[in-house]
Design a protein around this motif. Structure first.
Motif, PDB file in Angstrom:
ATOM      1  N   THR B  23       0.832  -1.200   0.000  1.00  0.00           N
ATOM      2  CA  THR B  23       0.000   0.000   0.000  1.00  0.00           C
ATOM      3  C   THR B  23       0.867   1.251   0.000  1.00  0.00           C
ATOM      4  OG1 THR B  23      -1.335  -1.326   1.502  1.00  0.00           O
ATOM      5  CG2 THR B  23      -2.106   0.900   1.018  1.00  0.00           C
ATOM      6  N   ILE B  24       1.921   1.195   0.821  1.00  0.00           N
ATOM      7  CA  ILE B  24       2.816   2.348   0.875  1.00  0.00           C
ATOM      8  C   ILE B  24       3.419   2.618  -0.491  1.00  0.00           C
ATOM      9  CG2 ILE B  24       5.003   3.163   1.787  1.00  0.00           C
ATOM     10  CD1 ILE B  24       4.355   1.865   4.378  1.00  0.00           C
ATOM     11  N   HIS B  25       3.851   1.553  -1.136  1.00  0.00           N
ATOM     12  CA  HIS B  25       4.433   1.744  -2.473  1.00  0.00           C
ATOM     13  C   HIS B  25       3.435   2.353  -3.432  1.00  0.00           C
ATOM     14  CE1 HIS B  25       8.433   0.204  -2.260  1.00  0.00           C
ATOM     15  NE2 HIS B  25       8.048  -0.851  -1.601  1.00  0.00           N
ATOM     16  N   THR B  28       3.099   5.990  -2.693  1.00  0.00           N
ATOM     17  CA  THR B  28       4.213   6.812  -3.193  1.00  0.00           C
ATOM     18  C   THR B  28       4.156   6.961  -4.697  1.00  0.00           C
ATOM     19  OG1 THR B  28       5.646   4.881  -3.329  1.00  0.00           O
ATOM     20  CG2 THR B  28       5.758   6.189  -1.332  1.00  0.00           C
ATOM     21  N   LEU B  37       8.237   7.603   4.071  1.00  0.00           N
ATOM     22  CA  LEU B  37       7.401   6.460   3.738  1.00  0.00           C
ATOM     23  C   LEU B  37       8.248   5.321   3.180  1.00  0.00           C
ATOM     24  CD1 LEU B  37       4.064   7.669   2.148  1.00  0.00           C
ATOM     25  CD2 LEU B  37       4.456   6.438   4.267  1.00  0.00           C
ATOM     26  N   TYR B  38       9.228   5.728   2.358  1.00  0.00           N
ATOM     27  CA  TYR B  38      10.073   4.695   1.759  1.00  0.00           C
ATOM     28  C   TYR B  38      10.834   3.940   2.837  1.00  0.00           C
ATOM     29  CZ  TYR B  38      14.047   2.614  -0.498  1.00  0.00           C
ATOM     30  OH  TYR B  38      15.014   1.736  -0.891  1.00  0.00           O
ATOM     31  N   SER B  40       9.948   3.471   5.865  1.00  0.00           N
ATOM     32  CA  SER B  40       9.086   2.575   6.620  1.00  0.00           C
ATOM     33  C   SER B  40       8.743   1.352   5.795  1.00  0.00           C
ATOM     34  CB  SER B  40       7.824   3.287   7.085  1.00  0.00           C
ATOM     35  OG  SER B  40       7.199   3.906   5.998  1.00  0.00           O
ATOM     36  N   SER B  41       8.718   1.508   4.493  1.00  0.00           N
ATOM     37  CA  SER B  41       8.457   0.308   3.694  1.00  0.00           C
ATOM     38  C   SER B  41       9.638  -0.641   3.765  1.00  0.00           C
ATOM     39  CB  SER B  41       8.142   0.675   2.250  1.00  0.00           C
ATOM     40  OG  SER B  41       9.320   0.967   1.547  1.00  0.00           O
TER      41      SER B  41
END
Lengths: 515, 319
Positions: B23-25, B28, B37-38, B40-41
């Motif tokens: 989801t994070i990807h 982004t 965010l990156y 944390s991914s």
């Protein structure tokens, strides 16, 4: 192709050979061996013998993508780049032809020419494409005879490996033109530097450096260059061993109830024309005991057979208990435990017997098997024959059913506990299993194993990258170019790092540092 | 009892973490890149890695044998290998585009494994006699590692193809005289002498420059990973052959699974050879690698669906 035998013709002819692309179909381009030894003697020490031959795109390059290779001859207007590096057999860098550089310092002899021409035709593109394709397609269909495939792939591999084998004889060449260097994958120029410094720094980084006049050649990771040749040799070895296995071995399988024996020679059958039996085929094998281990859940965990081998004189020569994944090896013959079944039940009826009731397989699903047998009661010839049925999934326990087919009880063979069915006292004395044995002799196995080991090793080694660097001192500028066959990502970074270390020379000391 | 609940927990944690990472990807992609965010991914992927490792170790301890005996366990092992391959370039300080490709693979594998389709297989089963061998460890682990690496590499090649062909469709509308202006980039100049026209027509703006750099990166990374996977696959196939010889007396039986593994090996050998020739590099080799992607799935999964042959342990039907 005109003879390229004079030094003067060097400048003219080399570009022509340089950019030649011929169709592999068209073998009118005759292979020629040329020896430049004498011509270059003064200038280049260390014999750079140069052979130009008919362009043989190694069948490896081919695959299905290469059907439309260009068939033109392109002449270059650029000033002669004398000897261009031609890295590996399969491909060309920078759009130049793969000049197949053959024997070192060889003189053109008729015999060699002929054999090379034969090679040309045989290692022909379409033939090899066809072979590899047919192999792949047939494998996918899964409908083929092993020997035919082995033979076909052996042929394909032989021809694809002849060429890389020959490449071993190649020497490294220097690049003498700035243009050629600049065309490398990684190219750079240092405005005020000395090629000696570059050489020293490269040596410090683990390169083997060769300095000749204003030019330099360095490489690292030689293993990565020759390993692919090793890979193909290993494949050849495997194929050869496989062919030997397919044509020269013996195979056989037998199911032997506990207590019986057999002669090895009776069971083994040849697989091909090279199979020759040996003295050990007279050995007699006794199955002393067959037993199984179980998990707590009741499933079969492992099955074992205690075997004794007797030679022709009746002397016991070997005794071993085998199980799955643990075979017996004797005199080139290997006996594997591969299967099991239940052969008979020994039953006492009303204290009479023991009767050996043969068990028949009712349902087999891998290791889950069901065997059954039947003890008739009453007149055997009457049409409504009834009896006691006994079923067994393994040697552990027997399930008994009465004459009406109703479940009567379960008994373990070892317990010798009687069971009363329809007024009869039945005792299960023993459940006799039989051992499924596969045996074979295989002369090709050592060769194949050697090939496997070599393949694993050379495949790993070929992962190492082989880097080459050329440099040329042009006035006060050093032009550097290089490439790497595997580490395409890391190579430019490494080069940049190394080049950063090269000291910059200030004007006044330039004349001293030039070699 | 404890172990099975522990397994459950670990499975679901890893599944959810990976979905969060995906989801994070996606976020982004749609929104502007936020470095936080990156990071944390990245952390999320590492958490996943530890969870899956824990899962495997738990199963190992609980069942007494290496967790590689059936389809479910090998799937878990596969997603574990994916997360390892995800972390390797991270240590070399390289690209996050790898992460975008590998993370979804992990989640799909993990998700499929934990889904309802395979619930019967979740309990660790006993090893049949034929699998009770030390060769099991070497052969299956090498094969699954090889599959993971080859899948990663092929996915990168597929990505390369997607990016390349999206441009072609757009390029076709542009005029050709713009080509001449593209030769001003010194560093890329030599690349123009190489193969495909597609590359040459791509340097129309600096945006395309970065895109071509991306393509080049994908190409090289795909090559590296596939070479590594090829080594694992070779070792896996050969150790399987030796094991078969020890167990059944014949090192090659033209079993469906063996045959397809050999076909996979051949396809990737073709790929490696197409890389040698400058003409075929780039798009053509990427096409071969994409074919390889399909073939791996046929080999790994399709054969198990059939449930025949010596490798039927992995079958859906065998239970």
């Amino acid at each position: 192709m005109e003879a390229l035998s004079s030094t003067k013709a060097l400048k003219l002819s080399l570009p022509a050979t340089h950019f030649l692309k011929t169709s592999p179909f068209n073998s009118s381009f005759k292979p020629q061996l040329l020896n430049y030894n004498s011509h270059f003697h003064g200038r280049y020490k260390g014999a750079l013998s140069f052979t130009v031959s008919c362009k043989l795109k190694s069948p490896q390059d081919i695959e299905n993508k290469r059907k439309g290779i260009s068939k033109r001859i392109v002449l270059s207007e650029v000033a002669p780049p004398p000897l261009t590096e031609d890295d590996d057999v399969r491909g060309d860098e920078n759009g130049k032809i793969p000049v197949k550089i053959e024997s070192r310092g060889g003189i053109s002899k008729l015999g060699k020419m002929l054999s090379r021409r034969v090679l040309t035709v045989l290692s022909n593109l379409p033939l090899a494409i066809g072979e590899m394709f047919s192999i792949a397609a047939l494998m996918a269909l899964g409908t083929f005879i092993e020997q035919v495939l082995l033979g076909a792939s052996l042929m394909a591999c032989t021809y694809t490996t002849q060429i890389p084998l020959v490449k071993v004889a190649r020497r490294w060449t220097f690049l003498h033109s700035a243009e050629a260097i600049r065309k490398q994958e990684f190219a750079d120029s240092l405005p005020r530097a000395s090629i000696r410094d570059v050489g020293i720094i490269l040596m410090g980084a683990g390169y083997e450096v060769f300095l000749k006049g204003p030019s330099l050649y360095a490489f690292k990771g030689l293993a990565g260059r020759f390993a692919p040749i090793g890979v193909h040799l290993a494949l050849l070895l495997i194929m050869a061993g496989g062919t030997l296995s397919a044509t020269g071995s013996f195979k056989g399988s037998v199911t032997v109830p506990q207590g019986l024996n057999f002669v090895i020679g009776d069971v083994l059958g040849p697989t091909g024309f090279l199979s020759t039996p040996s003295e050990d085929f007279n050995t007699e094998v006794h199955v002393n005991r067959f037993y199984m281990d179980y998990f707590d859940s009741g499933e079969v965990s492992q099955f074992h057979t205690d075997l004794s081998l007797f030679d022709i004189d009746g002397k016991e020569v070997m005794r071993k208990t085998i199980s799955v994944n643990d075979p017996l090896r004797y005199g080139g013959i290997t006996i594997y435990q591969t299967d099991w079944s239940i052969s008979a039940l020994q039953v006492l009826k009303d204290d009479e017997g023991p009767f050996n009731l043969a068990m028949a397989p009712l349902k087999i699903n891998g290791d889950k098997k069901l065997y059954g047998t039947f003890l008739p009661v009453g007149d055997v010839n009457s049409p409504n024959l009834k009896g006691i049925s006994m079923l067994a999934r393994d040697l552990q326990s027997i399930v008994l059913y009465d004459q009406e087919g109703k479940f009567a009880g379960v008994r373990r063979p070892n317990s010798n506990l009687p069971i009363d069915i329809d007024g009869m006292k039945i005792v299960i004395a023993d459940a006799i299993g039989s051992s499924g044995l596969d045996m074979k002799t295989d002369p090709g196995v050592p060769i194949v194993y050697a090939g496997f080991g070599a393949l694993m090793l050379t495949t790993c080694i070929s992962y190492l990258s082989h880097s080459q660097i050329w440099a040329l001192q042009d006035g006060t500028t050093v032009i550097i170019g290089g490439k790497s066959n595997r580490a395409k990502v890391e190579f430019p970074e490494e080069m940049n790092r190394l080049l950063d270390k090269v000291p910059e020379i200030i004007e006044s000391s330039v004349s001293e540092s030039r070699g | 009892m404890i172990f099975s609940t522990l397994e459950h927990i670990l499975t679901h944690i890893s599944f959810s973490v990976v979905s969060i990472v995906i989801t994070i990807h996606l976020i982004t992609l749609l929104v502007n890149e936020t470095v936080r965010l990156y990071d944390s991914s990245e952390k999320g992927m590492r958490v996943t890695f530890f969870c899956i490792t824990g899962l495997l170790v738990t199963r190992w301890i609980f069942s007494g044998h290496l967790p590689l005996s059936d389809l479910y366990e090998s799937l878990i092992f596969l997603s574990w290998s994916f997360s390892i391959f995800h972390m390797v370039p991270y240590f070399k300080k390289h690209k996050k585009h790898l992460s975008a490709i590998i993370a979804p693979s992990v989640i799909f594998t993990q998700g499929f494994a934990t889904s309802g389709l395979l619930t019967e297989m979740h309990q660790s089963a006993i090893l049949v006699p034929a699998l009770q061998s030390h060769w099991l460890m070497m052969h299956v682990s090498m094969m699954v590692l090889g599959y993971a690496a080859l899948l990663c590499g092929s996915l990168l090649s597929v990505a390369l193809l997607v990016i390349t062909f999206r441009k072609v469709i757009r390029i076709l509308g542009k005029r050709h005289n713009l080509l001449n202006e593209s030769f001003s980039f010194g560093e890329i100049k030599y690349m123009n002498e190489r193969n495909s026209v597609l590359r040459n027509t791509s340097f129309l703006s600096s945006r395309n420059y970065y895109r071509s750099q991306l393509i080049q990166q994908l190409d090289r990374w795909s090559y590296r990973i596939i070479s590594l996977g090829f080594i694992f696959l070779t070792i896996g196939i050969l150790s399987g052959a030796v094991w078969a010889n020890e167990a059944w007396g014949s090192y090659w039986n033209w079993d469906p699974k063996e045959t397809w593994a050999f076909i996979t090996w051949t396809i990737f050998a073709i790929y490696l050879h197409t890389r040698k020739n400058k003409k075929l590099e780039g798009v053509n080799s990427a096409i071969v690698a994409s074919i390889g992607f399909l073939i791996i799935w046929i080999c790994y999964f399709g054969i198990n669906l059939l449930g025949i042959g010596l490798h039927s342990y992995g079958s859906f039907l065998s239970n």
